[in-house]
Write an enzyme that holds these catalytic residues in place. Structure first.
Site, PDB file in Angstrom:
ATOM      1  N   TYR A  14       0.810  -1.220   0.000  1.00 30.51           N
ATOM      2  CA  TYR A  14       0.000   0.000   0.000  1.00 30.51           C
ATOM      3  C   TYR A  14       0.844   1.271   0.000  1.00 30.51           C
ATOM      4  CZ  TYR A  14      -3.670  -3.284   1.230  1.00 30.51           C
ATOM      5  OH  TYR A  14      -4.533  -4.344   1.236  1.00 30.51           O
ATOM      6  N   HIS A  19      -4.640   6.055  -1.439  1.00 29.46           N
ATOM      7  CA  HIS A  19      -5.324   5.930  -0.149  1.00 29.46           C
ATOM      8  C   HIS A  19      -4.374   6.205   1.021  1.00 29.46           C
ATOM      9  CE1 HIS A  19      -9.325   5.158   1.073  1.00 29.46           C
ATOM     10  NE2 HIS A  19      -9.242   3.882   1.390  1.00 29.46           N
ATOM     11  N   TYR A  64      -5.585  -0.742   9.507  1.00 27.10           N
ATOM     12  CA  TYR A  64      -6.120  -0.600   8.155  1.00 27.10           C
ATOM     13  C   TYR A  64      -7.185   0.494   8.156  1.00 27.10           C
ATOM     14  CZ  TYR A  64      -3.531  -4.698   6.675  1.00 27.10           C
ATOM     15  OH  TYR A  64      -2.520  -5.575   6.392  1.00 27.10           O
ATOM     16  N   ASN A  66     -10.321   0.983   7.212  1.00 24.01           N
ATOM     17  CA  ASN A  66     -11.710   0.851   7.648  1.00 24.01           C
ATOM     18  C   ASN A  66     -11.897   0.767   9.155  1.00 24.01           C
ATOM     19  OD1 ASN A  66     -12.173   0.826   4.927  1.00 24.01           O
ATOM     20  ND2 ASN A  66     -12.917  -1.260   4.840  1.00 24.01           N
ATOM     21  N   ASN A 112     -14.400   5.473   4.342  1.00 26.09           N
ATOM     22  CA  ASN A 112     -14.507   4.478   5.401  1.00 26.09           C
ATOM     23  C   ASN A 112     -13.627   4.756   6.617  1.00 26.09           C
ATOM     24  OD1 ASN A 112     -16.509   2.952   4.167  1.00 26.09           O
ATOM     25  ND2 ASN A 112     -15.005   1.805   2.973  1.00 26.09           N
TER      26      ASN A 112
END
Length: 183
Positions: A14, A19, A64, A66, A112
């Site tokens: 990531y 994001h 993470y 969310n 989220n």
């Protein structure tokens, strides 16, 4: 004490994705102001330092995206940080790449990570949304988890530098001056 939270996802795959722009902003502030080394505390990476004599903690959730609210809530509860002293930095597809919006409180707009923070600590904190633009034809999940184009990297680097150099204005709640400084 002030808390600056950068949102993103943990793990090498990531790194440098759209994001993870919140992580990138916090990492730049960390370097710019020579904060202490990041340490794992419960469900977060935490670093401390000062900006213009103000004690600041930087936080990158290890939960993470969310579940970001879990990590933020643990830290806020332990240190009794007032919500108005929290600034969360994150990506926003509804804003043109490299532009930023800064506001106090509000809704999640479907993000989220923000939904999770809102659910765990409430909505009355500062939000710095950094534009990543909306894809025309791509799947949203794949888009936010993909890396910036070469052209976008240049634009994003510029806005992140401006944010880092002028973050003290944001912490003071000087919305107009901060926004003018990052244009």
């Amino acid at each position: 004490m002030y808390l600056i939270v950068g949102l993103g996802n943990i793990g090498e795959k990531y790194s440098d994705t759209r994001h993870n722009i919140g992580f990138a902003a916090v990492d730049l502030i960390h370097r710019e102001y020579e904060f202490d080394e990041f340490k794992v505390r419960k469900k977060s990476l935490i670093s401390s330092g000062t900006i213009n004599t103000q004690k600041i903690s930087l936080l990158k959730p290890l939960t993470y995206m969310n579940n970001s609210g879990i990590a933020v809530s643990e830290f806020v509860s332990f240190y009794k940080i007032p919500l108005q002293n929290i600034l969360v930095i994150y990506d926003d597809m509804d804003i043109e790449c490299g532009k930023a919006k800064f506001k106090f409180a509000g809704g999640s707009a479907g993000h989220n990570g923000i939904k999770s923070i809102d659910a765990h600590v409430g909505i009355d904190y500062w939000r710095l949304r950094i534009g990543i633009s909306k894809p025309k034809f791509a799947d949203i999940s794949n888009y936010v988890l993909s890396k910036f184009t070469e052209e976008q990297i240049s634009v994003i680097s510029g806005v992140l530098q401006k944010i880092s150099k002028n973050i003290d204005l944001a912490l003071l709640g000087n919305k107009d001056k901060f926004l003018n400084s990052i244009k």
